[in-house]
Design a protein around this motif. Structure first.
Motif, PDB file in Angstrom:
ATOM      1  N   TYR A  67       8.776   2.588  -2.514  1.00 43.83           N
ATOM      2  CA  TYR A  67       7.752   3.502  -2.853  1.00 43.83           C
ATOM      3  C   TYR A  67       6.558   2.434  -3.040  1.00 43.83           C
ATOM      4  CZ  TYR A  67       4.927   5.889  -5.955  1.00 43.83           C
ATOM      5  OH  TYR A  67       3.677   6.527  -6.654  1.00 43.83           O
ATOM      6  N   CYS A  68       6.707   1.346  -4.035  1.00 47.59           N
ATOM      7  CA  CYS A  68       5.845   0.478  -4.551  1.00 47.59           C
ATOM      8  C   CYS A  68       5.076  -0.192  -3.392  1.00 47.59           C
ATOM      9  CB  CYS A  68       6.603  -0.452  -5.461  1.00 47.59           C
ATOM     10  SG  CYS A  68       6.979   0.307  -6.848  1.00 47.59           S
ATOM     11  N   ARG A  69       6.074  -0.642  -2.354  1.00 46.39           N
ATOM     12  CA  ARG A  69       5.399  -1.343  -1.345  1.00 46.39           C
ATOM     13  C   ARG A  69       4.362  -0.726  -0.443  1.00 46.39           C
ATOM     14  NH1 ARG A  69       4.392  -5.634  -1.064  1.00 46.39           N
ATOM     15  NH2 ARG A  69       2.399  -4.951  -0.485  1.00 46.39           N
ATOM     16  N   ILE A  70       5.019   0.609   0.109  1.00 41.65           N
ATOM     17  CA  ILE A  70       3.885   1.410   0.758  1.00 41.65           C
ATOM     18  C   ILE A  70       2.635   1.991  -0.123  1.00 41.65           C
ATOM     19  CG2 ILE A  70       3.584   3.598   1.858  1.00 41.65           C
ATOM     20  CD1 ILE A  70       6.527   3.495   2.882  1.00 41.65           C
ATOM     21  N   SER A  71       2.890   2.176  -1.334  1.00 39.12           N
ATOM     22  CA  SER A  71       1.854   2.673  -2.327  1.00 39.12           C
ATOM     23  C   SER A  71       0.633   1.281  -2.178  1.00 39.12           C
ATOM     24  CB  SER A  71       2.385   2.675  -3.680  1.00 39.12           C
ATOM     25  OG  SER A  71       3.136   3.889  -3.697  1.00 39.12           O
ATOM     26  N   ASP A  72       1.129   0.134  -2.471  1.00 35.10           N
ATOM     27  CA  ASP A  72       0.548  -1.156  -2.360  1.00 35.10           C
ATOM     28  C   ASP A  72      -0.233  -1.061  -0.959  1.00 35.10           C
ATOM     29  OD1 ASP A  72      -0.757  -3.335  -3.587  1.00 35.10           O
ATOM     30  OD2 ASP A  72       0.782  -4.607  -2.484  1.00 35.10           O
ATOM     31  N   ASP A  73       0.463  -1.290  -0.030  1.00 40.10           N
ATOM     32  CA  ASP A  73      -0.191  -1.307   1.428  1.00 40.10           C
ATOM     33  C   ASP A  73      -1.393  -0.144   1.468  1.00 40.10           C
ATOM     34  OD1 ASP A  73       1.390  -3.505   1.605  1.00 40.10           O
ATOM     35  OD2 ASP A  73       2.507  -2.350   3.279  1.00 40.10           O
ATOM     36  N   LEU A  74      -1.311   0.779   1.079  1.00 41.88           N
ATOM     37  CA  LEU A  74      -2.008   2.133   1.259  1.00 41.88           C
ATOM     38  C   LEU A  74      -3.240   1.690   0.561  1.00 41.88           C
ATOM     39  CD1 LEU A  74       0.000   5.360   0.585  1.00 41.88           C
ATOM     40  CD2 LEU A  74      -0.786   4.372   2.749  1.00 41.88           C
ATOM     41  N   GLY A  75      -3.298   1.061  -0.474  1.00 41.00           N
ATOM     42  CA  GLY A  75      -4.574   0.491  -1.238  1.00 41.00           C
ATOM     43  C   GLY A  75      -5.216  -0.673  -0.713  1.00 41.00           C
ATOM     44  N   ASP A  76      -4.451  -1.658  -0.065  1.00 45.22           N
ATOM     45  CA  ASP A  76      -4.720  -2.963   0.134  1.00 45.22           C
ATOM     46  C   ASP A  76      -4.769  -3.144   1.557  1.00 45.22           C
ATOM     47  OD1 ASP A  76      -5.719  -4.277  -1.969  1.00 45.22           O
ATOM     48  OD2 ASP A  76      -3.969  -5.610  -2.103  1.00 45.22           O
ATOM     49  N   GLU A  77      -4.026  -2.793   2.496  1.00 49.36           N
ATOM     50  CA  GLU A  77      -4.213  -3.122   3.840  1.00 49.36           C
ATOM     51  C   GLU A  77      -4.806  -2.145   4.983  1.00 49.36           C
ATOM     52  OE1 GLU A  77      -2.827  -5.850   4.418  1.00 49.36           O
ATOM     53  OE2 GLU A  77      -2.178  -6.014   2.468  1.00 49.36           O
ATOM     54  N   VAL A  78      -5.407  -1.260   4.117  1.00 52.84           N
ATOM     55  CA  VAL A  78      -6.333  -0.272   5.201  1.00 52.84           C
ATOM     56  C   VAL A  78      -7.647  -0.859   5.431  1.00 52.84           C
ATOM     57  CG1 VAL A  78      -7.081   2.107   5.628  1.00 52.84           C
ATOM     58  CG2 VAL A  78      -5.085   1.856   4.439  1.00 52.84           C
ATOM     59  N   GLY A  79      -8.416  -1.414   4.622  1.00 56.24           N
ATOM     60  CA  GLY A  79      -9.721  -2.021   4.964  1.00 56.24           C
ATOM     61  C   GLY A  79     -10.794  -0.889   5.005  1.00 56.24           C
ATOM     62  N   ASP A  80     -10.695   0.063   4.626  1.00 55.31           N
ATOM     63  CA  ASP A  80     -11.534   1.113   4.176  1.00 55.31           C
ATOM     64  C   ASP A  80     -11.144   2.169   2.863  1.00 55.31           C
ATOM     65  OD1 ASP A  80     -13.023   3.466   4.315  1.00 55.31           O
ATOM     66  OD2 ASP A  80     -13.078   3.848   6.330  1.00 55.31           O
ATOM     67  N   PRO A  81     -12.056   1.749   1.814  1.00 50.69           N
ATOM     68  CA  PRO A  81     -11.830   2.394   0.745  1.00 50.69           C
ATOM     69  C   PRO A  81     -12.015   3.939   0.712  1.00 50.69           C
ATOM     70  CG  PRO A  81     -13.400   0.723   0.238  1.00 50.69           C
ATOM     71  CD  PRO A  81     -13.247   0.756   1.813  1.00 50.69           C
ATOM     72  N   GLY A  82     -12.499   4.528   1.663  1.00 53.81           N
ATOM     73  CA  GLY A  82     -12.681   6.028   1.835  1.00 53.81           C
ATOM     74  C   GLY A  82     -11.307   6.302   2.489  1.00 53.81           C
ATOM     75  N   ALA A  83     -10.747   5.561   3.290  1.00 54.62           N
ATOM     76  CA  ALA A  83      -9.530   5.846   4.125  1.00 54.62           C
ATOM     77  C   ALA A  83      -8.385   5.989   3.314  1.00 54.62           C
ATOM     78  CB  ALA A  83      -9.577   5.247   5.292  1.00 54.62           C
ATOM     79  N   SER A  84      -8.674   4.657   2.307  1.00 55.96           N
ATOM     80  CA  SER A  84      -7.460   4.384   1.566  1.00 55.96           C
ATOM     81  C   SER A  84      -7.189   5.534   0.561  1.00 55.96           C
ATOM     82  CB  SER A  84      -7.622   3.019   0.722  1.00 55.96           C
ATOM     83  OG  SER A  84      -7.299   1.943   1.667  1.00 55.96           O
ATOM     84  N   LEU A  85      -8.294   5.943  -0.145  1.00 55.46           N
ATOM     85  CA  LEU A  85      -8.301   7.034  -1.000  1.00 55.46           C
ATOM     86  C   LEU A  85      -7.676   8.384  -0.538  1.00 55.46           C
ATOM     87  CD1 LEU A  85     -11.962   6.716  -2.643  1.00 55.46           C
ATOM     88  CD2 LEU A  85      -9.493   6.482  -3.874  1.00 55.46           C
ATOM     89  N   GLN A  86      -7.931   8.668   0.595  1.00 58.82           N
ATOM     90  CA  GLN A  86      -7.355   9.852   1.431  1.00 58.82           C
ATOM     91  C   GLN A  86      -5.578   9.628   1.676  1.00 58.82           C
ATOM     92  OE1 GLN A  86      -9.355  10.283   5.184  1.00 58.82           O
ATOM     93  NE2 GLN A  86     -10.529  11.830   4.263  1.00 58.82           N
ATOM     94  N   LEU A  87      -5.511   8.478   2.138  1.00 59.83           N
ATOM     95  CA  LEU A  87      -3.972   8.105   2.047  1.00 59.83           C
ATOM     96  C   LEU A  87      -3.206   8.225   0.914  1.00 59.83           C
ATOM     97  CD1 LEU A  87      -3.917   5.247   4.911  1.00 59.83           C
ATOM     98  CD2 LEU A  87      -3.590   7.945   5.216  1.00 59.83           C
ATOM     99  N   LEU A  88      -3.835   7.689  -0.241  1.00 63.61           N
ATOM    100  CA  LEU A  88      -3.174   7.606  -1.555  1.00 63.61           C
ATOM    101  C   LEU A  88      -3.026   9.214  -2.071  1.00 63.61           C
ATOM    102  CD1 LEU A  88      -4.987   4.390  -2.843  1.00 63.61           C
ATOM    103  CD2 LEU A  88      -2.589   4.674  -2.523  1.00 63.61           C
ATOM    104  N   GLY A  89      -4.158  10.029  -1.679  1.00 66.13           N
ATOM    105  CA  GLY A  89      -3.935  11.374  -1.971  1.00 66.13           C
ATOM    106  C   GLY A  89      -3.061  12.051  -1.346  1.00 66.13           C
ATOM    107  N   ALA A  90      -2.769  11.693   0.159  1.00 64.67           N
ATOM    108  CA  ALA A  90      -1.591  12.235   0.559  1.00 64.67           C
ATOM    109  C   ALA A  90      -0.247  11.859  -0.031  1.00 64.67           C
ATOM    110  CB  ALA A  90      -1.790  11.744   2.014  1.00 64.67           C
ATOM    111  N   TRP A  91      -0.418  10.608  -0.230  1.00 60.73           N
ATOM    112  CA  TRP A  91       0.973   9.979  -0.958  1.00 60.73           C
ATOM    113  C   TRP A  91       1.281  10.585  -2.289  1.00 60.73           C
ATOM    114  CZ3 TRP A  91       4.286   7.747   1.696  1.00 60.73           C
ATOM    115  CH2 TRP A  91       5.128   6.822   1.331  1.00 60.73           C
ATOM    116  N   GLN A  92       0.181  10.983  -3.103  1.00 57.67           N
ATOM    117  CA  GLN A  92       0.305  11.688  -4.322  1.00 57.67           C
ATOM    118  C   GLN A  92       0.845  13.294  -4.151  1.00 57.67           C
ATOM    119  OE1 GLN A  92      -0.661  10.408  -7.591  1.00 57.67           O
ATOM    120  NE2 GLN A  92       0.436  12.238  -8.169  1.00 57.67           N
ATOM    121  N   GLN A  93       0.446  13.638  -3.018  1.00 59.35           N
ATOM    122  CA  GLN A  93       1.136  14.850  -2.778  1.00 59.35           C
ATOM    123  C   GLN A  93       2.681  14.798  -2.474  1.00 59.35           C
ATOM    124  OE1 GLN A  93      -1.349  16.713   0.728  1.00 59.35           O
ATOM    125  NE2 GLN A  93      -2.990  16.722  -0.851  1.00 59.35           N
ATOM    126  N   GLU A  94       2.926  13.908  -1.740  1.00 61.41           N
ATOM    127  CA  GLU A  94       4.276  13.661  -1.388  1.00 61.41           C
ATOM    128  C   GLU A  94       5.121  13.367  -2.469  1.00 61.41           C
ATOM    129  OE1 GLU A  94       6.874  13.350   1.434  1.00 61.41           O
ATOM    130  OE2 GLU A  94       5.318  15.005   1.658  1.00 61.41           O
TER     131      GLU A  94
END
Length: 307
Positions: A67-94
């Motif tokens: 959980y921590c590893r993927i959460s961190d990568d969603l925030g740090d490895e996407v390279g686009d803050p807007g896209a990261s926020l979307q993915l973190l939102g989807a992760w929050q829903q999960e």
């Protein structure tokens, strides 16, 4: 494994394909295997840490780590803050689905079992996502207190999760853990000043830059001036003090967990020693712990368990 990565969330393409949320939830056995594989293949440090854990806890630690590893990568490895926020939102829903009993991602299918077994509050997981979302919009911290506020969400929940898995839920141990986890976060920040600046982030408090007459331009051009070195001496000693305040936790937990806490605490202190060893000149030259020192830390931890 089919996924919903194409449903308006293009950021998944920047990450390993297995990170995407599947349309059909895997079995518990498949989910456990997913977390185990991610945890044992991603970083050698995690594998070393699990040597000292009771076997009955290992799968639960794999689940939390995944959980921590993927959460961190969603925030740090996407390279686009807007896209990261979307993915973190989807992760929050999960995460919400996990606590509601209907997750689809293997991490949350496996984590459901852990959450129920150890009665872990949801905020311990969601606080991490708060920090990773903050990274997308906040790139400077005015004061040390502001930075501590970030560490409260980015680092401290990890220590709380470890305590929960080992049967500890009290505030006294959580507070001691917070000292250690914040100190580890600070050590990583001081180690990675240039790495973070390449991501447009500065975690050194701006009040300290002003106090020591260090400019952002110095960091940008990797100028290890005498003023910068003096500031880093101050920051390193401050992190060491936080490590010292957390050390009593070692005496308040089981031997197995005490070994892990000492290993990570001493590892963080070794980062600070490495910074000092190169004259606090971290700009353009990331301090690292030598392999012999890493092995010595592990050997000492192993000896502590045997004794």
């Amino acid at each position: 494994m089919s996924s919903i990565a194409s449903n308006g969330l293009s950021g998944w393409s920047a990450l390993p394909p297995e990170y995407a949320i599947p349309t059909v939830a895997p079995s518990l056995a498949e989910a456990r295997q997913y977390c185990r594989k991610l945890a044992t293949s991603h970083y050698e440090n995690f594998s070393v840490a699990t040597w000292f854990l009771p076997k009955r806890l290992r799968q639960h630690f794999y689940n939390v780590y995944a959980y921590c590893r993927i959460s961190d990568d969603l925030g740090d490895e996407v390279g686009d803050p807007g896209a990261s926020l979307q993915l973190l939102g989807a992760w929050q829903q999960e995460l919400e689905a996990c606590y509601a009993g209907s997750p689809k991602h293997p991490v949350f299918v496996a984590l459901s079992e852990t959450v129920q077994a150890f009665e872990i509050p949801k905020h311990e997981f969601s606080d991490l996502l708060t920090a990773f979302r903050q990274d997308q919009t906040v790139t400077r911290y005015k004061s040390f207190d502001d930075l501590l506020g970030y560490c409260k969400n980015s680092a401290n929940p990890v220590g709380h999760l470890v305590l929960y898995l080992c049967g500890y839920k009290d505030s006294e141990r959580q507070l001691l853990s917070d000292f250690t986890c914040t100190a580890l976060q600070l050590a990583n920040f001081w180690q990675d000043v240039s790495v973070d600046y390449a991501k447009c982030r500065i975690y050194l408090p701006l009040e300290d830059l002003h106090r020591f007459a260090v400019s952002e331009d110095d960091i940008a051009h990797r100028r290890n001036t005498s003023a910068f070195v003096e500031m880093m001496k101050f920051e390193v000693e401050r992190a060491r003090e936080w490590f010292r305040q957390g050390l009593p936790l070692i005496q308040k937990v089981s031997r197995e967990l005490a070994v892990d806490i000492e290993l990570f605490s001493r590892g963080g202190q070794e980062i600070l020693n490495a910074i000092e060893a190169q004259g606090f000149a971290v700009l353009g030259r990331r301090p690292v712990i030598s392999k012999p020192r890493k092995l010595a830390l592990v050997a000492r931890a192993a000896l502590g368990k045997l004794v």
